[in-house]
Design a protein around this motif. Sequence first.
Motif, mmCIF file in Angstrom:
data_model
loop_
_atom_site.group_PDB
_atom_site.id
_atom_site.type_symbol
_atom_site.label_atom_id
_atom_site.label_comp_id
_atom_site.label_asym_id
_atom_site.label_seq_id
_atom_site.Cartn_x
_atom_site.Cartn_y
_atom_site.Cartn_z
ATOM 1 N N GLU A 35 0.808 -1.163 0.003
ATOM 2 C CA GLU A 35 0.015 0.002 -0.015
ATOM 3 C C GLU A 35 0.841 1.409 0.234
ATOM 4 N N TYR A 36 0.743 2.201 -0.942
ATOM 5 C CA TYR A 36 1.602 3.364 -1.055
ATOM 6 C C TYR A 36 1.088 4.405 -0.061
ATOM 7 N N ILE A 37 -0.013 4.209 0.303
ATOM 8 C CA ILE A 37 -0.507 5.126 1.327
ATOM 9 C C ILE A 37 0.085 4.832 2.737
ATOM 10 N N VAL A 38 0.684 3.676 3.077
ATOM 11 C CA VAL A 38 1.630 3.293 3.872
ATOM 12 C C VAL A 38 2.814 3.781 3.954
ATOM 13 N N ASN A 39 3.779 3.872 2.651
ATOM 14 C CA ASN A 39 4.883 4.362 2.496
ATOM 15 C C ASN A 39 5.129 5.744 2.500
ATOM 16 N N TYR A 40 4.087 6.409 2.165
ATOM 17 C CA TYR A 40 4.056 7.787 2.089
ATOM 18 C C TYR A 40 2.926 8.451 2.918
ATOM 19 N N ASP A 41 3.125 9.350 3.713
ATOM 20 C CA ASP A 41 1.842 10.045 4.577
ATOM 21 C C ASP A 41 1.007 11.008 3.523
ATOM 22 N N GLU A 42 1.774 11.301 2.200
ATOM 23 C CA GLU A 42 1.035 12.009 1.551
ATOM 24 C C GLU A 42 1.169 11.681 0.058
ATOM 25 N N TYR A 43 0.315 11.914 -0.823
ATOM 26 C CA TYR A 43 0.438 11.700 -2.154
ATOM 27 C C TYR A 43 -0.537 12.430 -3.087
ATOM 28 N N ALA A 44 -0.247 12.559 -4.374
ATOM 29 C CA ALA A 44 -1.122 13.228 -5.382
ATOM 30 C C ALA A 44 -1.562 12.202 -6.040
ATOM 31 N N GLY A 45 -3.122 12.272 -6.507
ATOM 32 C CA GLY A 45 -3.803 11.412 -7.217
ATOM 33 C C GLY A 45 -4.159 12.133 -8.601
ATOM 34 N N THR A 46 -3.517 11.188 -9.529
ATOM 35 C CA THR A 46 -3.774 11.933 -10.930
ATOM 36 C C THR A 46 -4.562 10.620 -11.770
ATOM 37 N N GLY A 47 -5.302 11.098 -12.858
ATOM 38 C CA GLY A 47 -6.276 10.212 -13.485
ATOM 39 C C GLY A 47 -7.835 10.340 -13.106
ATOM 40 N N SER A 48 -8.529 9.903 -13.681
ATOM 41 C CA SER A 48 -10.072 9.954 -13.533
ATOM 42 C C SER A 48 -10.121 9.146 -12.085
ATOM 43 N N GLY A 49 -10.856 9.841 -11.249
ATOM 44 C CA GLY A 49 -11.377 9.049 -10.119
ATOM 45 C C GLY A 49 -10.277 8.921 -8.931
ATOM 46 N N ALA A 50 -9.111 9.331 -9.178
ATOM 47 C CA ALA A 50 -7.992 9.165 -8.335
ATOM 48 C C ALA A 50 -8.049 9.933 -7.141
ATOM 49 N N ILE A 51 -7.709 9.509 -5.964
ATOM 50 C CA ILE A 51 -8.133 9.826 -4.782
ATOM 51 C C ILE A 51 -6.641 10.590 -4.112
ATOM 52 N N GLY A 52 -6.395 11.788 -3.820
ATOM 53 C CA GLY A 52 -4.925 11.962 -3.417
ATOM 54 C C GLY A 52 -5.312 12.712 -1.793
ATOM 55 N N TYR A 53 -4.169 12.855 -1.042
ATOM 56 C CA TYR A 53 -4.200 13.440 0.211
ATOM 57 C C TYR A 53 -2.969 14.125 0.655
ATOM 58 N N LEU A 54 -2.969 15.299 0.386
ATOM 59 C CA LEU A 54 -1.991 16.585 0.649
ATOM 60 C C LEU A 54 -2.411 17.454 1.407
ATOM 61 N N GLY A 55 -1.280 17.573 2.383
ATOM 62 C CA GLY A 55 -1.459 18.612 3.426
ATOM 63 C C GLY A 55 -2.594 18.605 4.353
ATOM 64 N N GLY A 56 -3.288 17.266 4.637
ATOM 65 C CA GLY A 56 -4.376 17.128 5.604
ATOM 66 C C GLY A 56 -5.755 17.207 4.625
ATOM 67 N N ILE A 57 -5.485 17.469 3.250
ATOM 68 C CA ILE A 57 -6.651 17.751 2.543
ATOM 69 C C ILE A 57 -6.905 16.371 1.486
ATOM 70 N N CYS A 58 -7.981 15.742 1.800
ATOM 71 C CA CYS A 58 -8.337 14.415 0.651
ATOM 72 C C CYS A 58 -9.049 15.216 -0.255
ATOM 73 N N TYR A 59 -8.849 14.637 -1.685
ATOM 74 C CA TYR A 59 -9.326 15.032 -2.669
ATOM 75 C C TYR A 59 -9.640 14.098 -4.000
ATOM 76 N N ALA A 60 -10.556 14.116 -4.343
ATOM 77 C CA ALA A 60 -10.823 13.044 -5.598
ATOM 78 C C ALA A 60 -10.973 13.922 -6.996
ATOM 79 N N ASN A 61 -10.480 13.187 -7.999
ATOM 80 C CA ASN A 61 -10.702 13.968 -9.434
ATOM 81 C C ASN A 61 -11.704 13.419 -10.020
#
Length: 426
Positions: free
Chosen positions: A287-313
């Motif tokens: 799970e990349y969400i474990v190796n990195y505490d923040e990640y950008a989500g690209t692509g349709s429907g991707a979910i990202g988590y940056l600076g405490g903000i969770c977002y969906a494309n």
Amino acid sequence: MKILKTGGILILFGAGAIVARAARFKMNRVMQFQGGITPSLGDVDPAKPRLLYIHVPFCRNLCPYCSFHRVPFDEGLCRAYFQSLRREILSYKEAGFDFRSVYVGGGTPTVLVEELEETLGVVRSSFPIREVSVETNPDHLDEEHLKALKRAGVDRLSVGIQSFDDDILRAMGRFDRYGSGSRTAEAIRNAIGQFETLNADMIFNLPAQTADVLARDIETLIATGVDQITYYPLMVSDSARDRILRDLGSLSHRESEFYRTILRRLSSSYRASSVWCFSKNGKMIDEYIVNYDEYAGTGSGAIGYLGGICYANAFGLEEYIERAGRGEFPIMASRRFSRGDRVLYDFLMRLFALDTDLSPLSEKYGPESGRHLLLPLFLLRLSGGIRREDGNIVLTERGRYFTLIMMREFFNSVNNFRDYCRAEKN
Ligand code: SF4
């Protein structure tokens, strides 16, 4: 003795049901993204090194149990999609983001491998990437795909196998598309050594999966010598429930028993690196969400988590292709997590990675972060999920199972959130 064992299983089952209910309640509340939220990356620091997640939603076969964002393959649409994807990645570059690792998930990222190769070329020339992970299906373990993936610099290839049992593969509609269990085992053996890590994605607690079928799957896996195994519990999102009941049969209640079987049988050849990931070297986690505490989500429907903000494309492909293609962040919804939610999220990820050292949490969130953990730690202690050993917290086997339930519910709430977003687009 048998009565005691049965009683133990029932107590664990009852406690597991309470953990699942509490986790479901909490996660569904956290993942409620209200309409009308301004799509924005907020005030995140773009220069912090993070992981880039890329989503490729196309599949040549839609499996009934799957709750990911996936759509039937269409070559023209898929090529237009990859073009917008490359534009979106460049938008992050232009905004000053810095990525060190990239993870391509799906869907089937290798569905048009030359497009994937070109996209990874853009990623590698834009960021100082140290690690490339890609998901694929067993039918793409042929020479053409493997060569392209190696040219693209893939270090870690994760293959969606789910089971080697041909009856289960037929019920899932995977036998005709991805081949028999024995053919897949052979393809895995041939692919070993071609990448730094070859991971096998499996599912347990499938309807119709007996203890014997599970044992045979585990023995087959061990015999292949694959570097790493990720054994997910079946995750039943609200929208997948009917498809699973119709195509695969009624849901089983043997999750805790099967999980114990997996822990015991894999322990001779693998070391657990998370509650459901087992590695020969004990280092990588699926799970990349474990190796990195923040990640950008690209692509349709991707979910990202940056600076405490969770977002969906955007989930709609046309909307995604158009917005990303003209250089805008195609975000459709976001939510800023409260401090308490962020502490709990990080705590769950630590437990998931079998890491019970909580000092990084107080360094990150301040000493008062401990008050958000009082209740979960108390309940874990009370239920025998953790114990103190030489002043340190240790996760017990029961605690691992409770963590597995919490992670399962976390992913279910993400899947339900995806359903909500898909409904919004229609
Ligand atoms: S399980 Fe994999 S191949 Fe099947 S529909 Fe989901 S993403 Fe596609």
